[in-house]
Each structure stands twice: as structure tokens, then as C-alpha cells.
Scaffold this motif. Structure first.
Motif, PDB file in Angstrom:
ATOM      1  N   ALA A 208       0.814  -1.221   0.000  1.00 16.93           N
ATOM      2  CA  ALA A 208       0.000   0.000   0.000  1.00 16.93           C
ATOM      3  C   ALA A 208       0.848   1.273   0.000  1.00 16.93           C
ATOM      4  O   ALA A 208       0.415   2.311  -0.508  1.00 16.93           O
ATOM      5  CB  ALA A 208      -0.938  -0.006   1.213  1.00 16.93           C
ATOM      6  N   LYS A 209       2.063   1.208   0.556  1.00 19.73           N
ATOM      7  CA  LYS A 209       2.930   2.391   0.551  1.00 19.73           C
ATOM      8  C   LYS A 209       3.313   2.793  -0.876  1.00 19.73           C
ATOM      9  O   LYS A 209       3.497   3.978  -1.165  1.00 19.73           O
ATOM     10  CB  LYS A 209       4.181   2.133   1.384  1.00 19.73           C
ATOM     11  CG  LYS A 209       3.923   2.088   2.888  1.00 19.73           C
ATOM     12  CD  LYS A 209       5.212   1.900   3.663  1.00 19.73           C
ATOM     13  CE  LYS A 209       4.954   1.867   5.166  1.00 19.73           C
ATOM     14  NZ  LYS A 209       6.209   1.661   5.932  1.00 19.73           N
ATOM     15  N   ASP A 210       3.432   1.815  -1.754  1.00 16.81           N
ATOM     16  CA  ASP A 210       3.750   2.115  -3.153  1.00 16.81           C
ATOM     17  C   ASP A 210       2.618   2.899  -3.801  1.00 16.81           C
ATOM     18  O   ASP A 210       2.862   3.811  -4.603  1.00 16.81           O
ATOM     19  CB  ASP A 210       4.011   0.823  -3.930  1.00 16.81           C
ATOM     20  CG  ASP A 210       5.252   0.093  -3.451  1.00 16.81           C
ATOM     21  OD1 ASP A 210       6.319   0.722  -3.422  1.00 16.81           O
ATOM     22  OD2 ASP A 210       5.148  -1.089  -3.106  1.00 16.81           O
ATOM     23  N   VAL A 211       1.374   2.570  -3.456  1.00 17.89           N
ATOM     24  CA  VAL A 211       0.223   3.314  -3.974  1.00 17.89           C
ATOM     25  C   VAL A 211       0.259   4.739  -3.454  1.00 17.89           C
ATOM     26  O   VAL A 211       0.083   5.706  -4.202  1.00 17.89           O
ATOM     27  CB  VAL A 211      -1.101   2.619  -3.575  1.00 17.89           C
ATOM     28  CG1 VAL A 211      -2.291   3.412  -4.089  1.00 17.89           C
ATOM     29  CG2 VAL A 211      -1.134   1.188  -4.097  1.00 17.89           C
ATOM     30  N   PHE A 212       0.508   4.881  -2.163  1.00 16.74           N
ATOM     31  CA  PHE A 212       0.567   6.199  -1.532  1.00 16.74           C
ATOM     32  C   PHE A 212       1.629   7.083  -2.194  1.00 16.74           C
ATOM     33  O   PHE A 212       1.363   8.227  -2.578  1.00 16.74           O
ATOM     34  CB  PHE A 212       0.871   6.024  -0.037  1.00 16.74           C
ATOM     35  CG  PHE A 212       1.081   7.312   0.702  1.00 16.74           C
ATOM     36  CD1 PHE A 212       0.002   8.020   1.201  1.00 16.74           C
ATOM     37  CD2 PHE A 212       2.364   7.819   0.896  1.00 16.74           C
ATOM     38  CE1 PHE A 212       0.192   9.223   1.884  1.00 16.74           C
ATOM     39  CE2 PHE A 212       2.566   9.016   1.569  1.00 16.74           C
ATOM     40  CZ  PHE A 212       1.478   9.714   2.064  1.00 16.74           C
ATOM     41  N   HIS A 213       2.850   6.559  -2.343  1.00 14.82           N
ATOM     42  CA  HIS A 213       3.951   7.353  -2.891  1.00 14.82           C
ATOM     43  C   HIS A 213       3.758   7.640  -4.377  1.00 14.82           C
ATOM     44  O   HIS A 213       4.126   8.722  -4.856  1.00 14.82           O
ATOM     45  CB  HIS A 213       5.278   6.640  -2.657  1.00 14.82           C
ATOM     46  CG  HIS A 213       5.717   6.621  -1.225  1.00 14.82           C
ATOM     47  ND1 HIS A 213       5.895   7.771  -0.492  1.00 14.82           N
ATOM     48  CD2 HIS A 213       6.005   5.585  -0.384  1.00 14.82           C
ATOM     49  CE1 HIS A 213       6.273   7.462   0.740  1.00 14.82           C
ATOM     50  NE2 HIS A 213       6.354   6.135   0.836  1.00 14.82           N
ATOM     51  N   THR A 214       3.184   6.695  -5.107  1.00  8.89           N
ATOM     52  CA  THR A 214       2.935   6.916  -6.526  1.00  8.89           C
ATOM     53  C   THR A 214       1.997   8.095  -6.740  1.00  8.89           C
ATOM     54  O   THR A 214       2.250   8.970  -7.574  1.00  8.89           O
ATOM     55  CB  THR A 214       2.331   5.650  -7.182  1.00  8.89           C
ATOM     56  OG1 THR A 214       3.288   4.590  -7.135  1.00  8.89           O
ATOM     57  CG2 THR A 214       1.946   5.913  -8.634  1.00  8.89           C
ATOM     58  N   MET A 215       0.908   8.122  -6.002  1.00  8.12           N
ATOM     59  CA  MET A 215      -0.077   9.194  -6.172  1.00  8.12           C
ATOM     60  C   MET A 215       0.453  10.542  -5.679  1.00  8.12           C
ATOM     61  O   MET A 215       0.227  11.576  -6.311  1.00  8.12           O
ATOM     62  CB  MET A 215      -1.378   8.834  -5.433  1.00  8.12           C
ATOM     63  CG  MET A 215      -2.018   7.545  -5.903  1.00  8.12           C
ATOM     64  SD  MET A 215      -2.359   7.545  -7.692  1.00  8.12           S
ATOM     65  CE  MET A 215      -2.795   5.815  -7.944  1.00  8.12           C
ATOM     66  N   ASN A 216       1.171  10.530  -4.581  1.00 12.44           N
ATOM     67  CA  ASN A 216       1.732  11.782  -4.066  1.00 12.44           C
ATOM     68  C   ASN A 216       2.789  12.344  -5.004  1.00 12.44           C
ATOM     69  O   ASN A 216       2.951  13.567  -5.107  1.00 12.44           O
ATOM     70  CB  ASN A 216       2.337  11.561  -2.674  1.00 12.44           C
ATOM     71  CG  ASN A 216       1.311  11.736  -1.570  1.00 12.44           C
ATOM     72  OD1 ASN A 216       0.307  12.418  -1.756  1.00 12.44           O
ATOM     73  ND2 ASN A 216       1.542  11.106  -0.435  1.00 12.44           N
ATOM     74  N   ARG A 217       3.509  11.464  -5.667  1.00 11.17           N
ATOM     75  CA  ARG A 217       4.548  11.901  -6.610  1.00 11.17           C
ATOM     76  C   ARG A 217       3.962  12.758  -7.731  1.00 11.17           C
ATOM     77  O   ARG A 217       4.593  13.700  -8.214  1.00 11.17           O
ATOM     78  CB  ARG A 217       5.247  10.675  -7.184  1.00 11.17           C
ATOM     79  CG  ARG A 217       6.183  10.961  -8.341  1.00 11.17           C
ATOM     80  CD  ARG A 217       6.820   9.671  -8.834  1.00 11.17           C
ATOM     81  NE  ARG A 217       7.650   9.935 -10.001  1.00 11.17           N
ATOM     82  CZ  ARG A 217       7.340   9.610 -11.242  1.00 11.17           C
ATOM     83  NH1 ARG A 217       6.192   8.984 -11.497  1.00 11.17           N
ATOM     84  NH2 ARG A 217       8.148   9.882 -12.239  1.00 11.17           N
TER      85      ARG A 217
END
Length: 595
Positions: A208-217
Motif C-alpha cells: 500500500a505504501k507504493d500506492v501512496f507514494h505513486t499518487m503523491n509523486r
């Protein structure tokens, strides 16, 4: 040192003697090559046997040996390239071919094309299935958030995955990296549950952290047309646990799932991006069915991702060779799935019209000749569809009357009737003023200049001075630049998710619809798009979008020009199966296999 290199040494010193008879001694040649006399004699014999030279040695006092250099520098490069091709060394072969004048060595190009298409190559006691094709340009970036061209997007779609995907056949959103999702009654809170065991190409499991960082990027990227889509909708992103992530929207939006199918929302490992953004654009890491193993000026190579969560694909490798000599433009890409020998006549052609269209829009914000709706009507009528059809046949296109090809077919008869009842010859002259056409450009040479020039020719027959300017999408989208344009000629390639693609088209500043409207018309468009967000029925959503399209046409704000079509030639009874053209006209890699 190889025979090639020794011959090149001779050429460097004696280039002026190519194709001429002359009488050097063996010692003289040995000095040139900086080798022994004995070794020189052996090399001359070998070169003579392959007919690079004509060598007639003589012995005895007063007798002179005769030498003719048969091959020029380019001839020897061709020989080198042919040998590389036969050995399967395409990287070096292409490097050599790029040094040669375009189109002057048909035997080399023919040999090269024998190695294109689907190839079954033996590897020890097994075989490797490879799809190899030539392409016309280098890849700029494969970062999903920075994709510019159709071809880059097509490659990236095989490297990355999104949380959900759009099912073109059933016109619905289906699970992908997320196997399930929940949404509250208000449509504000969305929770996505991730699959277990999904691995990135570098071996780490997605969470789930990958989803979070992808969208914030996406919030911090340089401005791109798609950048604003997902981030403008989302108020907050919350990691619930390793395999669950929550999106909190700013307001209800029933298109939210559609947004998550966009390529730029593909999930990436943030640590790889943080290490080097430039390297990631060249050698990206995703979770998709293929991974990049080579990306340079000669070719791009994709290899199978053997632990792909949806199962291994059938092809082992895809090689895209950058050779503009074979495909000088992207107007009509042909994929050679077989070597097309002129003696084989049993072929069939698979054709697909690309979703989307080339079109022009009139800038309502500029107070000029085109501010008058009646004048715009005259200009549109001057672009006769029947004449356009003859013109566009040359570039592999058909006239468009909508963004959607199937809708264009329905509208075709109505358009022909109107044109026959209102021929161009009866149009009155318009006031003597100038029109500035701005044609958009993705990269150098990939633009709508030809279309703009054709329009210029038609409108100048009406007594108008027309000027054509070529400019990038992003430069033209700047208000200070756009205010100078009367007419914009551009294009749009729709993704299979037409509802979202059209919605974004009507919002994005780089498609030149929302930002060229008068205040009243801009407000009307906003009302329609807001209504679209509140509607959950696909049929009604399409009706809203088609209504916007008809409204733009009726107000003489947009004129559709053409749809491009793409094709692939397939041998009858071919062993190659699963051949399909995607919505953007490319051959899909995922289903290709050899029987």
C-alpha cells in the motif's frame, strides 16, 4: 584485428584508388597495415577470396603485382552489417546501418527485414519466441507520468499495472492490482484491497505504501496534461495496512474509478525513482508482464516477467529497433509479423481505425475574424469532406465527424447531404483579414503542419491571408501564447476508456477546447462536466459527452478532420496466433503466440 578493420586501414590510406588498378608491393601494403609481410600475404588472399579486392600477385624481378580495391567505405559497412545480422547481433548491425545513406542499399534492408516479425530462435534444447520490429524514433521517456507519444504509451502499458483496468469489451471497470474496492454512500471514501504476492521487476513485493507514494509523486511533477487529473480529485490518501489504502475525495465523483485506469497512475516502486529519475525513465521498474533489459539509440528490448501475477505471457522477448530508414514517420505503422516475400501472395490485412481524431478549434477568446460564428461556418464549409477524403487517403486516414470512429460512420451520410446542398462554390467572400493557424507538435517532425498547410490552401481561395505556426502543445497552452492563435490544429488518440478520455479532453488545456471558449460557453461546458461526475450510468454518460461534442460542432467551435487507421499484414494460415490491433493501432504483445 578482424579482416574488416584491415580493409578499412587500406581504405583510409588509398581511398582515392578505389575501383582503380594499381601496383603496390607486398612490403608497401604491410607497412600500411603495420603487420608482417607473411601475414599481409595471407590477408590479401582472404580479401581476394571474398572479392573485396582483386589481387594478382607476381614474382620475379621487374614484375609488379596488381591490386584493385573493389569496395568503398559504405560497401564494407554493408558487409559488416550483413555479417552482424546473420549472427543475430542486431545492436551492432543497427549501429553500422545508421552510418549508411538512407535507402541506397536495398539488399541490406531486405536481409534486415528477414529478421523482423515473429522469430523462433533455438536456445540450447529449447526455443525462444521473439517479436522484432523496426521503428522510426528513439524513446524519450518510459516514466508513466511523462509519456508523450502513442508508441511510448504502448510500451509502458506492458511494463506497468494500475489498480483497476477498463474492460473494452464489456465497457466496465474491473479489478487488477486491487482485487476489490469499497465506496461509502456519499462517494467520498474509497478503499482498495491489494493482491498478495505481486512482484516488481526488481523482486520486491508491491504494498500500500507504493500506492501512496505513486499518487503523491504526481503532485510534484513538471506540468503535464494528465498531472492534474487524479491529484485534483483527492483530498487525502491513507495507508490502512500493508494491503489496503484509502482515498478521500474532495467531492463525490463517479468517474473516480475511471481515473485510476490511466497509465500515469500505474504503481511504481518509489525507491527506484528517488535513486535516479533520469535512469527510471530509461530503465523503468513496474509489475507488468514485460521488463526493460535494453534501451539505447539502437533498440529497446523487453523480456518476459516470468512471475507476472496474471500469468506468464507467451512471447519471451520483444525487440524494437530504432531505424528511421524503414519507417520515416508514424503516419501508418506497419508491423512485419512475417518476412513479406514477393513470391508469397496469400496475405490478409488486419485494419483498425484509431480511436480519436485530428481536429481544429477556433479560439473564441481572440477578437478577430473568427469571432463571428457565421465566418467560422464559412471557413468550415470550405473544407469539403469529399476533397479531404482524397487528400487523407495518402496518409492512411478517413474523414472524421466525431472523436469516435463508429459515430463518424453514422454521421457521414448526413454530412455528405449537407455539403451537396451547400457547395463551396456558393460561399461568399469573407472580409480581407488574416488568420493565424497554430499546428501542435509533440517532437520535431511529429506535428500537424501538413494539415495546417492544406487548410491554409483552402482558406486562401476565399481571399484570406493565412499564416501557419508550428509549436509544442505545452508552449501553446500558455495563455500568453494562445492569445495569438485564431485556429489550433491538433489531435487526440483516445484510450479504450472513452468516457474518461473524452472527459479529460474537454478539461485539459493541451487539447484546446476548454481554454478557447468564451466565458458563457466555458460555463456551459463546466455545467455539463459537473453533471457527468454525478451520473453512474454508462449509457447516460456517453449521451452527455456526445451532447457536448454536438454542441461544439453546432456552435462552429470545432471541426473534425480525420481518423488515422493502422494495419498489419498477416500470412494466411500463419503459425502466429493472437494477433490484434489495440485502440491506438499497435499490435498487442500479451496475446501473441506461435502455434
Amino acid at each position: 584485428m578482424q579482416l574488416f578493420e584491415h580493409y578499412q586501414q587500406l581504405l583510409e590510406k588509398y581511398e582515392q584508388k578505389i575501383k582503380q588498378k594499381w601496383y603496390p608491393s607486398v612490403d608497401e601494403i604491410a607497412d600500411c597495415l603495420n603487420i608482417s609481410t607473411r601475414y599481409t600475404k595471407m590477408l590479401l588472399k582472404q580479401m581476394n577470396e571474398v572479392k573485396w579486392i582483386s589481387w594478382l600477385p607476381q614474382r620475379g624481378r621487374g614484375k609488379k603485382s596488381t591490386l584493385i580495391l573493389n569496395l568503398s567505405k559504405n560497401d564494407i559497412l554493408v558487409e559488416q552489417a550483413l555479417q552482424k545480422l546473420k549472427k543475430g547481433d542486431f545492436t551492432d548491425a543497427v549501429k553500422i546501418m545508421k552510418q549508411l545513406p538512407s535507402g541506397e542499399y536495398p539488399n541490406l534492408l531486405e536481409e534486415f527485414q528477414r529478421h523482423l516479425g515473429i522469430q523462433e530462435e533455438k536456445v540450447l534444447d529449447d526455443s525462444k519466441d521473439i517479436f522484432r520490429y523496426a521503428f522510426y524514433q528513439s524513446i524519450i521517456s518510459l516514466d508513466p507520468a511523462l509519456i508523450l507519444s502513442r508508441h511510448e504509451a504502448h510500451i509502458a502499458e506492458h511494463i506497468y499495472d494500475t489498480l483497476v483496468i477498463y474492460n473494452e469489451e464489456h465497457k466496465s471497470i474491473v479489478p487488477h492490482l486491487a482485487h476489490q474496492w469499497e465506496v461509502d454512500r456519499e462517494g467520498i471514501n474509497w478503499i482498495f484491497h491489494l493482491r498478495k504476492g505481486v512482484l516488481f521487476h526488481h523482486g520486491r513485493e508491491l504494498d500500500a505504501k507504493d500506492v501512496f507514494h505513486t499518487m503523491n509523486r504526481l503532485k510534484n511533477l513538471p506540468e503535464r496534461e494528465n498531472k492534474q487529473t487524479i491529484t485534483d480529485l483527492v483530498k487525502d490518501i491513507i495507508v490502512i495496512n500493508k494491503r489496503a489504502v484509502q482515498f478521500v475525495l474532495k467531492e463525490p465523483n463517479h468517474l473516480f474509478l475511471h481515473y485510476l485506469t490511466l497509465l500515469h497512475t500505474a504503481i511504481i516502486p518509489i525507491e527506484v525513482i528517488n535513486h535516479s529519475k533520469e535512469a527510471f525513465g530509461k530503465y523503468p521498474i513496474g509489475t507488468g508482464p514485460y521488463k526493460i533489459t535494453q534501451n539505447d539509440d539502437t533498440m529497446v528490448v523487453l523480456n518476459n516477467h516470468p512471475v507476472y501475477f496474471k500469468g506468464r505471457t507467451f512471447l519471451d522477448q520483444i525487440e524494437m529497433i530504432n531505424l528511421p530508414e524503414l519507417y520515416p514517420s508514424d503516419s501508418n505503422i506497419q508491423y512485419h509479423l512475417h518476412f513479406k516475400n514477393k513470391h508469397h501472395e496469400q496475405w490478409e490485412t488486419l485494419t483498425r481505425i484509431e480511436e480519436g481524431a485530428c481536429y481544429l478549434t477556433f479560439n473564441e477568446k481572440k477578437h478577430s475574424l473568427i469571432s463571428c460564428k457565421e465566418t467560422r461556418d464559412i471557413l468550415i464549409n470550405a473544407l469539403n469532406t469529399m476533397e479531404m477524403e482524397r487528400h487523407y487517403q495518402e496518409i492512411g486516414a478517413v474523414p472524421a465527424h466525431s472523436f469516435i470512429p463508429n459515430r463518424s460512420k453514422i454521421l457521414q451520410k448526413k454530412v455528405e447531404y449537407c455539403e451537396n446542398s451547400n457547395p463551396v462554390e456558393k460561399i461568399v467572400n469573407i472580409p480581407k483579414q488574416s488568420i493565424h493557424i497554430y499546428a501542435t507538435e509533440i517532437r520535431k517532425g511529429a506535428n500537424y503542419e501538413k494539415e495546417a498547410r492544406w487548410i491554409k490552401k483552402r482558406w486562401e481561395q476565399l481571399g484570406v491571408d493565412v499564416y501557419v505556426h508550428i509549436i509544442s502543445h505545452y508552449e501553446l497552452a500558455k495563455p500568453s501564447v494562445l492569445q495569438n492563435a485564431d485556429v489550433i490544429v491538433t489531435g487526440l488518440a483516445l484510450s479504450p476508456n472513452q468516457i474518461l478520455a473524452l472527459s479529460l479532453c474537454y478539461q485539459s488545456e493541451t487539447f484546446f477546447i476548454s481554454n478557447i471558449l468564451s466565458p458563457d460557453n466555458s460555463n456551459y461546458l463546466k455545467i455539463q462536466l459537473d453533471y457527468l461526475k454525478t451520473n453512474i450510468d454508462f449509457t447516460e454518460q456517453f449521451e452527455i459527452l456526445y451532447g457536448i461534442e454536438d454542441w461544439l460542432k453546432n456552435n462552429k467551435i470545432i471541426k473534425f478532420l480525420y481518423h488515422r487507421y493502422h494495419h498489419v499484414d498477416v500470412k494466411l494460415n500463419s503459425r502466429i496466433k493472437g494477433i490484434e490491433l489495440t485502440s491506438n493501432g499497435r499490435v498487442g504483445y500479451k496475446e501473441l503466440w506461435i502455434k
